[in-house]
Design a protein around this motif. Structure first.
Motif, PDB file in Angstrom:
ATOM      1  N   ASP A  67       6.960 -11.736   3.166  1.00  0.00           N
ATOM      2  CA  ASP A  67       7.304 -10.930   3.717  1.00  0.00           C
ATOM      3  C   ASP A  67       5.957 -10.186   3.630  1.00  0.00           C
ATOM      4  OD1 ASP A  67       8.528  -7.676   2.591  1.00  0.00           O
ATOM      5  OD2 ASP A  67       9.267  -8.467   4.445  1.00  0.00           O
ATOM      6  N   VAL A  68       5.541  -9.203   4.432  1.00  0.00           N
ATOM      7  CA  VAL A  68       4.095  -8.738   4.560  1.00  0.00           C
ATOM      8  C   VAL A  68       4.449  -6.819   3.178  1.00  0.00           C
ATOM      9  CG1 VAL A  68       4.342  -7.029   6.642  1.00  0.00           C
ATOM     10  CG2 VAL A  68       2.030  -7.348   5.787  1.00  0.00           C
ATOM     11  N   GLY A  69       5.627  -6.609   3.754  1.00  0.00           N
ATOM     12  CA  GLY A  69       5.756  -5.401   3.152  1.00  0.00           C
ATOM     13  C   GLY A  69       5.361  -6.279   1.859  1.00  0.00           C
ATOM     14  N   GLY A  70       6.315  -6.510   0.960  1.00  0.00           N
ATOM     15  CA  GLY A  70       6.499  -6.831  -0.769  1.00  0.00           C
ATOM     16  C   GLY A  70       5.129  -7.317  -0.854  1.00  0.00           C
ATOM     17  N   PHE A  71       4.355  -7.900   0.260  1.00  0.00           N
ATOM     18  CA  PHE A  71       3.072  -9.175  -0.155  1.00  0.00           C
ATOM     19  C   PHE A  71       2.160  -7.564  -0.686  1.00  0.00           C
ATOM     20  CE2 PHE A  71      -1.464 -10.085   1.083  1.00  0.00           C
ATOM     21  CZ  PHE A  71      -1.275 -10.623  -0.409  1.00  0.00           C
ATOM     22  N   MET A  72       1.974  -6.749   0.459  1.00  0.00           N
ATOM     23  CA  MET A  72       1.365  -5.769   0.532  1.00  0.00           C
ATOM     24  C   MET A  72       1.572  -4.786  -0.632  1.00  0.00           C
ATOM     25  SD  MET A  72      -1.330  -5.714   2.142  1.00  0.00           S
ATOM     26  CE  MET A  72      -2.410  -4.114   1.910  1.00  0.00           C
ATOM     27  N   TRP A  73       2.830  -4.542  -0.932  1.00  0.00           N
ATOM     28  CA  TRP A  73       2.334  -4.012  -2.234  1.00  0.00           C
ATOM     29  C   TRP A  73       2.705  -4.304  -3.782  1.00  0.00           C
ATOM     30  CZ3 TRP A  73       4.708   0.444  -2.196  1.00  0.00           C
ATOM     31  CH2 TRP A  73       5.104   1.200  -3.578  1.00  0.00           C
ATOM     32  N   ASP A  74       2.505  -5.407  -4.040  1.00  0.00           N
ATOM     33  CA  ASP A  74       1.321  -6.668  -5.187  1.00  0.00           C
ATOM     34  C   ASP A  74       0.510  -6.089  -4.779  1.00  0.00           C
ATOM     35  OD1 ASP A  74       4.077  -7.335  -6.257  1.00  0.00           O
ATOM     36  OD2 ASP A  74       4.409  -9.800  -5.320  1.00  0.00           O
ATOM     37  N   PHE A  75      -0.688  -6.474  -3.482  1.00  0.00           N
ATOM     38  CA  PHE A  75      -1.544  -6.406  -3.369  1.00  0.00           C
ATOM     39  C   PHE A  75      -2.709  -4.998  -3.492  1.00  0.00           C
ATOM     40  CE2 PHE A  75      -5.757  -5.230  -0.772  1.00  0.00           C
ATOM     41  CZ  PHE A  75      -6.424  -7.056  -1.121  1.00  0.00           C
ATOM     42  N   HIS A  76      -1.652  -3.794  -3.080  1.00  0.00           N
ATOM     43  CA  HIS A  76      -2.100  -2.486  -3.432  1.00  0.00           C
ATOM     44  C   HIS A  76      -2.197  -2.395  -4.909  1.00  0.00           C
ATOM     45  CE1 HIS A  76       1.435  -0.479  -4.610  1.00  0.00           C
ATOM     46  NE2 HIS A  76       0.503   0.326  -4.317  1.00  0.00           N
ATOM     47  N   ARG A  77      -1.674  -2.655  -5.586  1.00  0.00           N
ATOM     48  CA  ARG A  77      -1.515  -1.968  -7.229  1.00  0.00           C
ATOM     49  C   ARG A  77      -1.600  -3.291  -7.758  1.00  0.00           C
ATOM     50  NH1 ARG A  77       4.944  -3.373  -8.072  1.00  0.00           N
ATOM     51  NH2 ARG A  77       5.419  -5.676  -7.575  1.00  0.00           N
ATOM     52  N   THR A  78      -2.735  -4.391  -7.016  1.00  0.00           N
ATOM     53  CA  THR A  78      -3.524  -4.908  -7.947  1.00  0.00           C
ATOM     54  C   THR A  78      -4.975  -5.375  -7.997  1.00  0.00           C
ATOM     55  OG1 THR A  78      -2.555  -7.395  -6.353  1.00  0.00           O
ATOM     56  CG2 THR A  78      -2.524  -6.743  -8.564  1.00  0.00           C
ATOM     57  N   VAL A  79      -4.993  -3.892  -7.775  1.00  0.00           N
ATOM     58  CA  VAL A  79      -6.343  -3.384  -7.220  1.00  0.00           C
ATOM     59  C   VAL A  79      -7.088  -3.229  -8.224  1.00  0.00           C
ATOM     60  CG1 VAL A  79      -8.514  -1.705  -5.507  1.00  0.00           C
ATOM     61  CG2 VAL A  79      -7.150  -3.283  -4.257  1.00  0.00           C
ATOM     62  N   ASN A  80      -8.045  -3.865  -8.444  1.00  0.00           N
ATOM     63  CA  ASN A  80      -9.110  -3.263  -9.648  1.00  0.00           C
ATOM     64  C   ASN A  80     -10.148  -2.115  -9.512  1.00  0.00           C
ATOM     65  OD1 ASN A  80      -9.605  -3.016 -12.667  1.00  0.00           O
ATOM     66  ND2 ASN A  80     -11.664  -4.336 -11.989  1.00  0.00           N
ATOM     67  N   THR A  81      -8.561  -1.085 -10.492  1.00  0.00           N
ATOM     68  CA  THR A  81      -9.737   0.174  -9.479  1.00  0.00           C
ATOM     69  C   THR A  81     -10.850   0.733 -11.313  1.00  0.00           C
ATOM     70  OG1 THR A  81      -8.137   1.384 -11.262  1.00  0.00           O
ATOM     71  CG2 THR A  81      -7.876   1.318  -9.042  1.00  0.00           C
ATOM     72  N   ALA A  82     -11.173  -0.232 -11.951  1.00  0.00           N
ATOM     73  CA  ALA A  82     -12.099  -0.486 -12.918  1.00  0.00           C
ATOM     74  C   ALA A  82     -13.148  -0.341 -11.789  1.00  0.00           C
ATOM     75  CB  ALA A  82     -12.138  -1.070 -14.037  1.00  0.00           C
ATOM     76  N   GLY A  83     -13.250  -1.157 -11.124  1.00  0.00           N
ATOM     77  CA  GLY A  83     -14.514  -1.828 -10.559  1.00  0.00           C
ATOM     78  C   GLY A  83     -14.406  -1.322  -8.794  1.00  0.00           C
ATOM     79  N   LEU A  84     -14.166   0.058  -8.941  1.00  0.00           N
ATOM     80  CA  LEU A  84     -14.557   0.960  -8.026  1.00  0.00           C
ATOM     81  C   LEU A  84     -15.247   1.828  -8.244  1.00  0.00           C
ATOM     82  CD1 LEU A  84     -11.464   1.276  -6.292  1.00  0.00           C
ATOM     83  CD2 LEU A  84     -13.522  -0.106  -5.241  1.00  0.00           C
ATOM     84  N   PRO A  85     -16.068   3.367  -7.541  1.00  0.00           N
ATOM     85  CA  PRO A  85     -16.099   4.777  -7.911  1.00  0.00           C
ATOM     86  C   PRO A  85     -15.869   5.676  -8.892  1.00  0.00           C
ATOM     87  CG  PRO A  85     -17.494   3.777  -5.271  1.00  0.00           C
ATOM     88  CD  PRO A  85     -16.247   2.922  -5.812  1.00  0.00           C
ATOM     89  N   ASP A  86     -16.164   5.836  -8.990  1.00  0.00           N
ATOM     90  CA  ASP A  86     -15.129   6.900  -9.078  1.00  0.00           C
ATOM     91  C   ASP A  86     -14.708   7.495  -7.779  1.00  0.00           C
ATOM     92  OD1 ASP A  86     -15.839   7.045 -12.315  1.00  0.00           O
ATOM     93  OD2 ASP A  86     -17.087   8.721 -12.365  1.00  0.00           O
ATOM     94  N   GLY A  87     -14.085   8.623  -8.265  1.00  0.00           N
ATOM     95  CA  GLY A  87     -13.254   9.226  -7.187  1.00  0.00           C
ATOM     96  C   GLY A  87     -11.961   8.761  -5.867  1.00  0.00           C
ATOM     97  N   GLU A  88     -11.885   8.947  -5.130  1.00  0.00           N
ATOM     98  CA  GLU A  88     -11.209   8.182  -3.778  1.00  0.00           C
ATOM     99  C   GLU A  88     -11.835   7.171  -3.539  1.00  0.00           C
ATOM    100  OE1 GLU A  88      -8.059  10.373  -1.494  1.00  0.00           O
ATOM    101  OE2 GLU A  88      -9.449   9.939  -0.137  1.00  0.00           O
ATOM    102  N   THR A  89     -10.919   6.217  -3.236  1.00  0.00           N
ATOM    103  CA  THR A  89     -11.843   5.072  -2.225  1.00  0.00           C
ATOM    104  C   THR A  89     -10.903   4.282  -1.389  1.00  0.00           C
ATOM    105  OG1 THR A  89     -13.421   4.173  -4.127  1.00  0.00           O
ATOM    106  CG2 THR A  89     -12.787   2.642  -2.044  1.00  0.00           C
ATOM    107  N   VAL A  90     -10.696   4.802   0.120  1.00  0.00           N
ATOM    108  CA  VAL A  90      -9.922   4.247   0.810  1.00  0.00           C
ATOM    109  C   VAL A  90      -9.814   2.590   1.110  1.00  0.00           C
ATOM    110  CG1 VAL A  90      -8.148   4.421   2.683  1.00  0.00           C
ATOM    111  CG2 VAL A  90      -9.314   6.720   1.411  1.00  0.00           C
TER     112      VAL A  90
END
Length: 234
Positions: free
Chosen positions: A116-139
């Protein structure tokens, strides 16, 4: 009822008593979400989109009747939250070990199943490693190239928080990530590494040089990516 059926239904085995409550895929998915921090009905629906509202309501009531969860008013007073009891918390290692076992012994069937693409994308988005991104918002705009519907997903990361939108939130996109659903799942499960996938053109990344060159640091991956299939573990 024959004698054999009587023995099964009247079993005093604690495992059978547990299976009466937990031996259902929707219940296990629901508990998994609770261990990941989901507490509200609407969030359960987003995380498990194939679970109908009536089944979700029934499973919540079953878990509440078994004293595995309790209902509490949200701090705002505007909604109900579901919280694990001590009994519910003790199920955490059991569900986790089932997931590890599935990755080790059933990964091939997991990858091949209708996802299910919706269920997979839910897992995908919450496992992004935000520590590897710059400060502030990244889209990050994830474009699933082999789908005609639900093919664009906006992942919005800001600090430790991530949000997922299926409709354009109107934010400027920083990174475009394009792939078929199967290739995206393979990347998330760790079946291919990002550098190889980009080199083979099964994954396409477009955006500022810094975000592309550090993509390996922030790319979403399953928390079980380190569990090797049994055939390799030998």
């Amino acid at each position: 009822m024959d004698e054999k059926s009587k023995n099964i239904s009247g079993s005093l085995c604690p495992a059978m008593a547990s299976a009466d409550i937990l031996g259902d895929k929707w219940t296990l998915l629901l508990l998994r979400e609770m261990f990941l921090g989901t507490t509200r009905f609407g969030r359960f629906q987003k995380a498990i989109p194939r679970m109908s509202p009536s089944i979700l309501s029934k499973r919540l009531k079953t878990l509440e009747a078994a004293d595995i969860i309790i209902r509490k008013a949200a701090p705002s007073g505007q909604a109900t939250e579901y919280k694990l009891t001590r009994s519910g918390r003790e199920l955490g290692p059991i569900v986790e070990n089932m997931a590890v076992w599935g990755m080790r012994w059933r990964k091939r069937s997991i990858a091949a199943q209708d996802c299910d693409v919706g269920g997979f994308m839910w897992d995908f988005h919450r496992t992004v490693n935000t520590a590897g991104l710059p400060d502030g918002e990244t889209v990050i705009l994830v474009q699933i190239s082999d789908r005609t519907d639900l093919n664009s997903w906006w992942v919005i990361a800001n600090g430790d928080a991530t949000d997922l939108c299926v409709d354009d939130p109107g934010h400027e996109v920083d990174v475009y990530l394009t792939a078929t659903l199967a290739n995206l799942i393979a990347l998330w499960l760790g079946d291919v590494d990002l550098q190889s996938a980009v080199g083979d053109k099964t994954i396409y990344l477009d955006g500022p040089r810094h975000l592309i060159s550090t993509a390996q640091d922030w790319m979403a991956q399953s928390p079980l990516v380190g569990v090797r299939p049994a055939s390799l573990a030998r």
